[in-house]
Design an enzyme around this catalytic site. Structure first.
Site, PDB file in Angstrom:
ATOM      1  N   HIS A 210     -26.381  40.820  21.509  1.00 24.69           N
ATOM      2  CA  HIS A 210     -25.486  41.974  21.655  1.00 24.69           C
ATOM      3  C   HIS A 210     -24.344  41.588  22.586  1.00 24.69           C
ATOM      4  CE1 HIS A 210     -27.784  44.952  19.370  1.00 24.69           C
ATOM      5  NE2 HIS A 210     -28.845  44.268  19.769  1.00 24.69           N
ATOM      6  N   ALA A 235     -24.799  41.265  15.777  1.00 29.04           N
ATOM      7  CA  ALA A 235     -24.415  41.758  17.100  1.00 29.04           C
ATOM      8  C   ALA A 235     -24.027  40.621  18.040  1.00 29.04           C
ATOM      9  CB  ALA A 235     -25.529  42.615  17.713  1.00 29.04           C
ATOM     10  N   ASP A 288     -37.508  42.487  13.708  1.00 25.41           N
ATOM     11  CA  ASP A 288     -36.707  43.572  14.292  1.00 25.41           C
ATOM     12  C   ASP A 288     -37.108  44.902  13.655  1.00 25.41           C
ATOM     13  OD1 ASP A 288     -34.858  44.688  16.044  1.00 25.41           O
ATOM     14  OD2 ASP A 288     -33.146  44.340  14.729  1.00 25.41           O
ATOM     15  N   LEU A 321     -26.573  49.181  11.015  1.00 21.23           N
ATOM     16  CA  LEU A 321     -27.966  48.780  10.854  1.00 21.23           C
ATOM     17  C   LEU A 321     -28.778  49.156  12.094  1.00 21.23           C
ATOM     18  CD1 LEU A 321     -27.640  45.236   9.220  1.00 21.23           C
ATOM     19  CD2 LEU A 321     -28.618  47.267   8.158  1.00 21.23           C
ATOM     20  N   GLY A 323     -32.299  48.127  13.078  1.00 18.31           N
ATOM     21  CA  GLY A 323     -33.532  47.406  12.860  1.00 18.31           C
ATOM     22  C   GLY A 323     -33.803  47.225  11.383  1.00 18.31           C
TER      23      GLY A 323
END
Length: 396
Positions: A210, A235, A288, A321, A323
């Protein structure tokens, strides 16, 4: 499917008549595995084991029926499944449900993943995970804290209100609980200098994620002690012609590992193959996964937002999105069908993950002394059984 055969972890027994797919093509051939007190006590040819170990002739023999047997899968990024989400219910009951759901996909160990949340929730998650690890070290080798020290520009589904820079008090808390906190995902460009060094020196795996870091910043993070990247391609700053970004830094490294979500939605199959070709055993399959994985739920709440599950995709109202509903057996099957050699795929789902968090002496391989964590499936990668901490559940 209903379980046709179950053996408790306290029992000693021998597994026979299986096709081993260990992830190690150089491992010596074997046709028998003896399990005692939740661990593998012997592997080899039946006649050799009988000569070396007294009393093996009296052990119950479980015929696997010629099915494929591999190490149990390890998921380093699991938010939830089976209708529960760790962020929503931070409890040992949630972890039990996640584990039982995982067994239906051959996943025998996982890092419960808490995404960006309050300090209070982080402390509670560490407390709960510590309690669970004490009871089930074969299932949960630690917790993965994904956030809250992220770049808002690459936040994905994470709650903007909880994204923040780290405080000295919380970094000290992380370090004091490094025996439970296995991995922390952070954006290096938003963290004060010395954060990564401190976490890594405490024994925590620092994962870059991220993040909008430049390639240079990502390489500096690696020099500071980061060893992993969270959901490669997602990300994070992408590979560009003049600015290689985090993806380029990972590809250019000889040491950085990365998780990858092989569901065909988070990235293309071409990118999966490219990543594996460049990274080999530094690449790790992760799911995830979130609440609906293993269920037919159509909506759920994640990071304070309503998430819609349709056609295998989890996303919020604007299409971000949130997960996945991927399972580990599906990730394995997808990767093989994408063209990656099966032994390499098994490593991506097992020993590569174990090595990434330094638990390869306990799980990730079929080896004497390891937890008896195994997955049993057919040639079509239909999961038909597991051994979890010595507990056998065989389905037909």
């Amino acid at each position: 499917m209903s379980a046709d055969l179950a053996i408790s972890p306290e029992k000693s027994y021998a597994l026979v008549n299986f096709k081993p797919l260990t992830g190690d093509p150089e491992q010596s051939s074997f046709d028998t595995i003896i399990i005692e007190n939740g661990r593998i006590s012997a592997i080899g040819k039946a006649e050799d084991i009988a000569g070396d170990h007294q009393g093996t002739d009296s052990l119950k023999k479980v015929d696997i029926g010629g099915l494929t047997l591999s190490p149990g899968f390890i998921d380093l990024q699991l938010n939830g499944c089976g209708g529960v989400l760790f962020n929503s219910d931070i409890s040992t009951n949630t972890l039990d449900i996640m584990h039982e759901t995982n067994l239906r996909s051959g996943c025998t160990a996982f890092l419960p993943t808490l995404i960006t949340s309050s300090d209070e929730d982080i402390r509670q998650a560490v407390k709960v995970t510590r309690e669970y690890m004490a009871r089930h070290p074969d299932r949960v080798p630690g917790i993965h804290l994904e956030g809250p020290y992220l770049n808002p520009q690459r936040k994905g589904i994470h709650d903007q209100d909880f994204i923040r820079t780290p405080s000295c008090a919380m970094i000290d808390f992380f370090c004091d609980n490094a025996d439970v906190i296995a991995m922390v995902t952070l954006a290096p460009e938003v963290c004060p200098e010395g954060t990564i060094e401190k976490l890594s020196k405490a024994g925590i795996i620092v994962s870059i994620g991220h993040t909008n870091a430049t390639c240079e910043q990502a390489k500096a993070a690696e020099q500071a002690g980061a060893t992993f990247a969270t959901h490669l391609h997602n990300a994070m700053s992408p590979l560009g012609s003049r600015e290689p970004g985090v993806v380029g830094a990972v590809f250019d490294s000889h040491a950085l590992g990365a998780g990858i979500i092989a569901d065909g939605l988070h990235l293309s199959w071409e990118n999966l193959r490219i990543a594996h070709r460049l990274m080999q055993d530094r690449l790790v399959l992760v799911t995830d996964a979130t609440t609906p994985a293993g269920t037919d739920m159509e909506t759920f709440v994640f990071a304070g937002q309503t998430i819609y599950h349709k056609d295998g995709k989890c996303s919020n109202a604007d299409g971000t999105l949130a997960g996945s509903v991927l399972t580990m057996i599906a990730a394995v099957a997808n990767s093989v069908r994408a063209g990656i050699e099966p032994q390499a795929v098994i490593r991506m789902a097992t020993v590569n993950a174990a090595k990434a968090i330094h638990v390869e002496s306990q799980m990730g391989s079929i080896a004497v002394g390891q937890f008896a964590n195994l997955a049993i499936f057919d040639d079509n990668f239909t999961l038909l059984g597991t051994v979890s901490g010595g507990e056998l559940k065989l389905q037909k």
